[in-house]
Structures are given as structure tokens and as C-alpha cells.
Design an enzyme around this catalytic site. Sequence first.
Site, short mmCIF file in Angstrom:
data_model
loop_
_atom_site.label_atom_id
_atom_site.label_comp_id
_atom_site.label_asym_id
_atom_site.label_seq_id
_atom_site.Cartn_x
_atom_site.Cartn_y
_atom_site.Cartn_z
N PRO A 40 1.03 -1.26 -0.29
CA PRO A 40 0.29 0.15 -0.17
C PRO A 40 0.65 1.21 0.50
CG PRO A 40 -0.03 -0.41 2.25
CD PRO A 40 0.37 -2.12 1.54
N ASN A 41 0.48 2.13 -0.98
CA ASN A 41 1.09 4.04 -0.83
C ASN A 41 2.27 4.15 -1.75
OD1 ASN A 41 -0.84 4.66 0.33
ND2 ASN A 41 -0.18 3.94 2.73
N ARG A 48 5.52 11.33 -2.69
CA ARG A 48 4.47 10.58 -1.09
C ARG A 48 6.23 10.75 -0.36
NH1 ARG A 48 4.67 4.22 1.27
NH2 ARG A 48 3.85 4.98 3.60
N TYR A 53 10.93 8.59 0.81
CA TYR A 53 11.13 7.63 0.21
C TYR A 53 11.84 8.38 -0.98
CZ TYR A 53 7.69 5.67 3.44
OH TYR A 53 6.73 5.33 4.56
N ASN A 104 8.09 -5.77 -1.01
CA ASN A 104 8.42 -4.24 -0.09
C ASN A 104 6.45 -4.09 0.43
OD1 ASN A 104 7.62 -2.32 1.29
ND2 ASN A 104 9.06 -1.28 0.02
N ALA A 107 3.09 -1.11 4.40
CA ALA A 107 2.18 -0.94 6.44
C ALA A 107 1.98 -2.10 6.13
CB ALA A 107 1.78 0.42 6.17
N HIS A 110 3.80 -4.66 9.07
CA HIS A 110 4.11 -4.34 10.61
C HIS A 110 2.96 -4.51 11.20
CE1 HIS A 110 6.92 -2.00 9.47
NE2 HIS A 110 6.44 -0.53 8.31
N GLU A 128 13.36 -9.42 1.64
CA GLU A 128 12.19 -7.77 1.92
C GLU A 128 13.15 -6.87 1.96
OE1 GLU A 128 11.40 -7.91 5.90
OE2 GLU A 128 10.14 -6.25 5.72
N HIS A 130 13.06 -2.62 2.35
CA HIS A 130 11.93 -1.55 2.69
C HIS A 130 13.44 0.19 1.84
CE1 HIS A 130 8.94 -3.39 4.98
NE2 HIS A 130 10.11 -3.78 5.31
N SER A 132 12.99 3.47 2.95
CA SER A 132 13.77 3.55 4.24
C SER A 132 14.30 2.75 5.17
CB SER A 132 12.23 4.69 4.90
OG SER A 132 11.44 3.65 5.33
N ARG A 137 13.05 5.01 12.33
CA ARG A 137 11.49 5.80 12.42
C ARG A 137 10.99 5.60 13.30
NH1 ARG A 137 9.75 5.30 6.80
NH2 ARG A 137 7.99 6.42 7.28
C1 DQA Z 1 8.19 1.16 4.01
C2 DQA Z 1 8.63 1.26 5.39
C3 DQA Z 1 6.85 1.15 6.24
O1 DQA Z 1 6.60 1.22 7.28
C4 DQA Z 1 6.17 1.96 5.62
O2 DQA Z 1 4.61 1.99 5.99
C5 DQA Z 1 5.92 2.21 3.89
C6 DQA Z 1 7.47 1.26 3.36
C7 DQA Z 1 9.43 1.12 3.05
O3 DQA Z 1 9.61 1.39 2.22
O4 DQA Z 1 10.50 2.16 3.58
O5 DQA Z 1 4.87 1.76 2.93
O6 DQA Z 1 8.02 -0.18 3.66
#
Ligand code: DQA
Length: 175
Positions: A40-41, A48, A53, A104, A107, A110, A128, A130, A132, A137
Site C-alpha cells: 500500500p501507498n 509520497r 522515500y 515491500n 505498512a 508491521h 524483504e 524497505h 527507508s 523511524r
Molecule cells: C516502507 C516502510 C514502511 O514502514 C512504510 O509503511 C511504507 C514504506 C519503506 O519502503 O521504507 O509504506 O516499507
Amino acid sequence: MARKAVAKTKTAKAGATKTGPATKAAKPAIVKPVYVLNGPNLNLLGLREPEIYGSTSLSDIEKMVATHAKKQGVAVLCLQSNHEGDLVTWIQEARSMAAGLIINAAAYSHTSIAIHDALAMLDIPAVEVHISNVHKREEFRHYSYVSSVVSGVICGLGVKGYTLALDAIIADLTK
Ligand code: DQA
């Protein structure tokens, strides 16, 4: 003596030439694609929170990964969804359709026991990613339900994490 020495050298050379490439096992071809799943997102990457990012869009990341994969004779299938169930379905599909998987889960990393359970059934290399460094964080980002059911985790290296993950999967599949 000299003849013997020459003969030996010849034999050794001929042997090396003959057996060299033939005995070196050919690396197995990776026939199935590597799935690259984004949660998501991440469809809004580039727009974003660019301070976190970066400014690269998801479609640029997907092109970058596809180009990197192609150079190594590997195909990728890039999929993104904002829906947890889609990710679960694609992970299940990857069991028979993919050579490896990059995820990836954003959210959902978590929160999602469903994604954890789907990954736990996977027996192909999975990494996996990420973008960031989630450990730098908010505390709610420090735990990932994904990490314990994948081969490895790359986080905080920006969008390069995706190609690094692909390299790790290819290395694993061709070792
Ligand atoms: C993320 C880190 C996650 O905590 C966050 O919710 C994301 C992006 C990252 O790629 O750094 O949507 O997965």
C-alpha cells in the site's frame, strides 16, 4: 627428461583446455520470473514523502529492476496493490509460478499475519525490501511480520534495495 617434461606440459595443457569449460558446471537457467510485490501507498512513490522515500516513481523502480534482471537473463513480474488480500494471493501464486520473490509490504509489514502466513509457505528465495531505514523511524515500524519468513532483509538503502535484492536472489538460485 626433457621429452617427459614437454609431454607432461602438453598433457596438462590439453587437459586444461578439454576439461576446463566442460567440467565447470553450467549455471542453471532461471526460467520462472522473480515476483516483485509492492504494498500500500507505494503506487505514490515519487510524490509520497519524498524526503523519506526519494523522488523515484514506482514505475521507474519497476523499469530499473526489469532492466537489471534482463541483463542477467532473468524476467520479473512487478505487481502493486493497496489491498492485503491481493498480496496474499500473489504470494500464494508465487509458490508455483515464481523463481524468487521480492516484497515491500509497506505498512502491512508491521501488521499482517496473513502476509506472514503466506510467506511461511513459500520455499523459494524471498527478500524483504524497505526503501527507508524503518529502524530509524517510529517504533511501530521496528517490527516486521515479514522478516522472520524471508531469506533476507534490505532496508534503508533507498530504491537500490530492489536491485540488490534481485542480485541476492539470482546468486542464491545459481549457487
Ligand atoms: C516502507 C516502510 C514502511 O514502514 C512504510 O509503511 C511504507 C514504506 C519503506 O519502503 O521504507 O509504506 O516499507
